[in-house]
Design an enzyme around this catalytic site. Sequence first.
Site, PDB file in Angstrom:
ATOM      1  CB  CYS A 268      -0.447   0.094   1.361  1.00 23.93           C
ATOM      2  SG  CYS A 268      -1.929   1.961   1.246  1.00 23.93           S
TER       3      CYS A 268
ATOM      4  CD  GLU B 106       0.009  -1.691  -5.614  1.00 19.80           C
ATOM      5  OE1 GLU B 106       0.651  -1.262  -6.412  1.00 19.80           O
ATOM      6  OE2 GLU B 106      -0.462  -2.100  -4.474  1.00 19.80           O
TER       7      GLU B 106
END
Length: 271
Positions: A2, A114
């Site tokens: 993350c 992402e």
Amino acid sequence: MCGRYAASRRPEDLAGIFEIEKWEPEETLEPDYNVAPTKEVYAVLDRPLKDADDPRPVRQLRTLKWGLVPSWSKTPEGGARMINARAETVHEKPSYRRAFTSRRCILPADGYYEWVTGTQERELEVEGKKKRPRKQPYFVTPADGSVFAMAGLYEFWRDRTLPDDHPQAWWVTCSVITTEAEQSPLAVAPAEGPRALADIHPRMPLMLTPDRWDAWLDPSRTDADDLRELLAPPPAGLMRAYPVTTAVSNVRNNGPDLLKELEGPEEGTLF
């Protein structure tokens, strides 16, 4: 992993969702659609109030700096690199193990970003070409619109170069726990592109479902083996993912337009 996420919910909303007992209005953060390492972020934690006669833990909404600095660190310079802690090893890594058993938090988010390298770009990499890969960002969020409650750790660090009464004498920093990305089908997948989170990236933030919130935040739970059971991935099929503008790749860009769903990957970033 993350490395970027979105957090737009107001503290009043978070207070209701997480049953917050105390938060300071002066710590209110603006909605942030491009949260990057070293930024101030909201964290939910259970901790006794400072200088209070009652020793019971109080559910608080605090602002912490994203990028954990261990209490024993001589400088805070490594914090920007310690934004993620792996669920598989968090109980044994020196930088995280003490926080894992005593300082756990929840980092509320709308979802996380992402990046996927396009097929054509991957082929260039394999062929040894020097062209810089252009990656397509995806936004991953709960399919039902609920809060994305990321499992986190927090830590206190004392800057010994400053006097005790200096407002920056103490740093409170945090890290997101990550786990293996789900290989099961997404609840809602884009028309073209990844069908599972693992198609986007091999890692993902560990999302805690509401039935685990109290146990995760409970500071009286200090047994590492017991706590590791809470690191199990959430049930499959809760998430959706969709392509968003490559503008999110620049940390200077911010705003709700970053969350707008594209009909497909941007040109040159085909999955």
